[in-house]
Motif scaffolding. Sequence first.
Motif, PDB file in Angstrom:
ATOM      1  N   ARG A 113     -46.265 -51.756  36.038  1.00  0.00           N
ATOM      2  CA  ARG A 113     -45.363 -52.679  35.343  1.00  0.00           C
ATOM      3  C   ARG A 113     -46.120 -53.869  34.792  1.00  0.00           C
ATOM      4  O   ARG A 113     -45.832 -54.345  33.706  1.00  0.00           O
ATOM      5  N   GLN A 114     -47.081 -54.368  35.568  1.00  0.00           N
ATOM      6  CA  GLN A 114     -47.813 -55.518  35.088  1.00  0.00           C
ATOM      7  C   GLN A 114     -48.637 -55.134  33.860  1.00  0.00           C
ATOM      8  O   GLN A 114     -48.742 -55.902  32.912  1.00  0.00           O
ATOM      9  N   ARG A 115     -49.178 -53.918  33.868  1.00  0.00           N
ATOM     10  CA  ARG A 115     -49.919 -53.483  32.679  1.00  0.00           C
ATOM     11  C   ARG A 115     -48.970 -53.311  31.492  1.00  0.00           C
ATOM     12  O   ARG A 115     -49.327 -53.612  30.359  1.00  0.00           O
ATOM     13  N   ILE A 116     -47.753 -52.849  31.778  1.00  0.00           N
ATOM     14  CA  ILE A 116     -46.764 -52.741  30.700  1.00  0.00           C
ATOM     15  C   ILE A 116     -46.445 -54.130  30.147  1.00  0.00           C
ATOM     16  O   ILE A 116     -46.372 -54.326  28.933  1.00  0.00           O
ATOM     17  N   SER A 117     -46.298 -55.116  31.049  1.00  0.00           N
ATOM     18  CA  SER A 117     -46.019 -56.483  30.585  1.00  0.00           C
ATOM     19  C   SER A 117     -47.149 -56.997  29.707  1.00  0.00           C
ATOM     20  O   SER A 117     -46.911 -57.699  28.720  1.00  0.00           O
ATOM     21  N   ILE A 118     -48.367 -56.671  30.096  1.00  0.00           N
ATOM     22  CA  ILE A 118     -49.513 -57.102  29.286  1.00  0.00           C
ATOM     23  C   ILE A 118     -49.452 -56.420  27.919  1.00  0.00           C
ATOM     24  O   ILE A 118     -49.620 -57.060  26.872  1.00  0.00           O
ATOM     25  N   ALA A 119     -49.156 -55.128  27.940  1.00  0.00           N
ATOM     26  CA  ALA A 119     -49.059 -54.393  26.676  1.00  0.00           C
ATOM     27  C   ALA A 119     -47.957 -54.977  25.804  1.00  0.00           C
ATOM     28  O   ALA A 119     -48.108 -55.116  24.587  1.00  0.00           O
ATOM     29  N   ALA A 123     -47.168 -46.681  21.239  1.00  0.00           N
ATOM     30  CA  ALA A 123     -47.971 -45.649  21.895  1.00  0.00           C
ATOM     31  C   ALA A 123     -49.398 -46.138  22.092  1.00  0.00           C
ATOM     32  O   ALA A 123     -49.986 -46.002  23.166  1.00  0.00           O
ATOM     33  N   GLN A 124     -49.929 -46.756  21.037  1.00  0.00           N
ATOM     34  CA  GLN A 124     -51.287 -47.274  21.073  1.00  0.00           C
ATOM     35  C   GLN A 124     -51.443 -48.308  22.187  1.00  0.00           C
ATOM     36  O   GLN A 124     -52.403 -48.282  22.954  1.00  0.00           O
ATOM     37  N   MET A 125     -50.470 -49.219  22.250  1.00  0.00           N
ATOM     38  CA  MET A 125     -50.558 -50.306  23.230  1.00  0.00           C
ATOM     39  C   MET A 125     -50.521 -49.771  24.653  1.00  0.00           C
ATOM     40  O   MET A 125     -51.217 -50.252  25.530  1.00  0.00           O
ATOM     41  N   LEU A 126     -49.683 -48.747  24.872  1.00  0.00           N
ATOM     42  CA  LEU A 126     -49.626 -48.180  26.217  1.00  0.00           C
ATOM     43  C   LEU A 126     -50.961 -47.539  26.566  1.00  0.00           C
ATOM     44  O   LEU A 126     -51.432 -47.631  27.700  1.00  0.00           O
ATOM     45  N   ILE A 140     -47.425 -57.583  19.700  1.00  0.00           N
ATOM     46  CA  ILE A 140     -47.226 -58.289  18.433  1.00  0.00           C
ATOM     47  C   ILE A 140     -48.475 -59.076  18.033  1.00  0.00           C
ATOM     48  O   ILE A 140     -48.416 -60.008  17.251  1.00  0.00           O
ATOM     49  N   LYS A 141     -49.598 -58.678  18.588  1.00  0.00           N
ATOM     50  CA  LYS A 141     -50.911 -59.204  18.225  1.00  0.00           C
ATOM     51  C   LYS A 141     -51.021 -60.726  18.340  1.00  0.00           C
ATOM     52  O   LYS A 141     -51.262 -61.427  17.355  1.00  0.00           O
ATOM     53  N   PRO A 142     -50.864 -61.237  19.539  1.00  0.00           N
ATOM     54  CA  PRO A 142     -51.015 -62.677  19.731  1.00  0.00           C
ATOM     55  C   PRO A 142     -52.484 -63.068  19.781  1.00  0.00           C
ATOM     56  O   PRO A 142     -53.359 -62.199  19.870  1.00  0.00           O
TER      57      PRO A 142
END
Lengths: 362, 286
Positions: free
Chosen positions: A187-193, A162-165, A198-200
């Motif tokens: 979708r691209q923002r979802i891919s970024i999220a 939820a936070q990432m979105l 996993i905190k890269p």
Amino acid sequence: MLELHGGLDDMTKASPAVQPNMNDVILDIRHLKKYYPVYKGVFKKVTGHVKAVDDVSLYVRRGETLGLVGESGCGKTTLGKCIVRLQSPTSGEMRFRYGEGGMRDILSLNAKEGFDVRKKIQIVFQDPYSSLNPVKTIYEAFDEPLRVHRMGSRAQRKEIIAQMLEVVNLRSDYMYRYPHEFSGGQRQRISIARALCIKPELIVCDEPVSALDVSIQAQVLNLMKDLQQQMNLSYVFIAHDLSVVEYMSDRIAVMYLGQVVELATSTSLYRTPRHPYTEALLSAVPTPELDAVRERIVLKGDVPSPINPPSGCRFHPRCSKCQEICRVEMPQLRKVSGTEDHYVACHLADTESVPQEARMEL
Amino acid sequence: MVTKAVKSSLALRNWEKLRRNKLAMIGFCIVAFMILCAVCAPLLTPYSPTDIDLGSRIKPPSLSHPLGTDKLGRDVLSRLLYGARVSILIGLSGALGGAVIGTIIGCISGYFGGWFDKVMLRVSEIFMTFPQIILVLILVVYFGQGLMNLIFIFSISGWPGTYRLVRGKFFSLREENYVEACRAYGIGELSIMFRHILPNTFSPVIVTVTLSTAGYILAESGLSFLGLGVPSGIPTWGNIINSAKAIDVISNNPWLWLPPGLAISLFVLGVNFFGDGLRDVLDPNQ
């Protein structure tokens, strides 16, 4: 580690003796090669190799963006995939700063360590339509990587998703939707999220905006810049759009036929390109000024085959300044005299005699 | 259970789409009705399908025997209803068995490629060069007659279609970015294969299963008609028609072969309508 866009400032301040400041370097690539065998005939005999990435040495500092530009087929994406270890390089070294141990060669890790490093290096793909599984909801797509990397209980993982979105400016209840319910930009923002969840520490962005229309591009790019500041991320930003790369990058590497031909801070590269190929590339960028007088350099011919690249300097068949030496000897990436962090692989440029990699020894 | 709710919502949406497809709904109603009749057979007819009543042989339809009786005095309606059970069971199990075998081999073959893929591809080609009916005949002769044998034979002769379908899908899907993204996360190969790629191949497989169900029901009828299918003691649609081998039966006793013939045609038609509708609904590109 609060240095965010400090790549440029840091360079101008640092004394040449300690340059580059190796404590900042998060990824250090040396002599990376990726050859694909070419098979021919009934017996699948190897008749040659496609030299997709041929002896590339680069480094990326924490919190900076390294731009990778070049035309199609020059090996940008292959290099990117090698960094994320979706492709295993033919030879070379790739060291990454992770855990307590400082720089580790991530190409020779055991399965367990290799799995842990996957958490630290993530990738965002070019095509937002094929980068999300059509049969999985956003929640399902995000939850599995969190689960395999043991990041929290079910409820905690949901919280992270939820936070990432929300971080990428999407509503958290979108997690129950399927990819087809979103637009390309979403979708691209979802891919970024998804890459971020996993905190890269390092994200390879493989032309993340070239499939989006221009108004959405700016939105996604700004989001990426904001996230970089907030999370102290490093980006390897692959693109063929030069203005996008200039906007995003601290330093830029120009690639031609699997090799880096010029490496410089983005200001320096755009102000004073040293390699004839970079000059030609930059001359093709449209400028908004109406009556700017610009000389358009049109390159002759096509990119030669990476299976059988030209001898000497790989650019020589298309170079207008080609000399005898260019046909014979392959130029090394060397520092341009009188600059702090500008490297070029060209015999005709005014360079110092020490090859780049010698300077990078710790 | 979040995921469950989500899954059912996808199913629900597909169901809504399917309901708007008239032809598919007609097909679904036919199939559902016939399956229901087969399941409720004991409620619909008082006679056992195997009870021989030599006193009332070859009787035309009447109130006590709505579809008449056959040459051994067995009630044709009972035989039709009980036969539906066996015929549909063989059709569905055969199609499902073939699909399961084909899907599993196709997954491994398409995902990993290599020598396994090469060998399996050749094996499937060998299977496909025989006309399936000949292959089935050979296998029937080898394994012998019987219900389970027939299902088994249909399964092992029917896998190449699904195998090639799934393998082909895997070849294109394994290059998709979301698969690469899974690898970049370090998600295991088995999970990528079965949880991420496989669900994307389900829709064509489901369509194949429905359509080949129809094919196997026809094949069962054909084999039983030839006397090579299910042993003649067990009523199936094909076994009922078997009695119509004689020319005088065809011209004088239509109640013996017309009802099972119609039942087969109707069921196959219904399944095909439904399968076509499913194909439209499950097309992932929509």
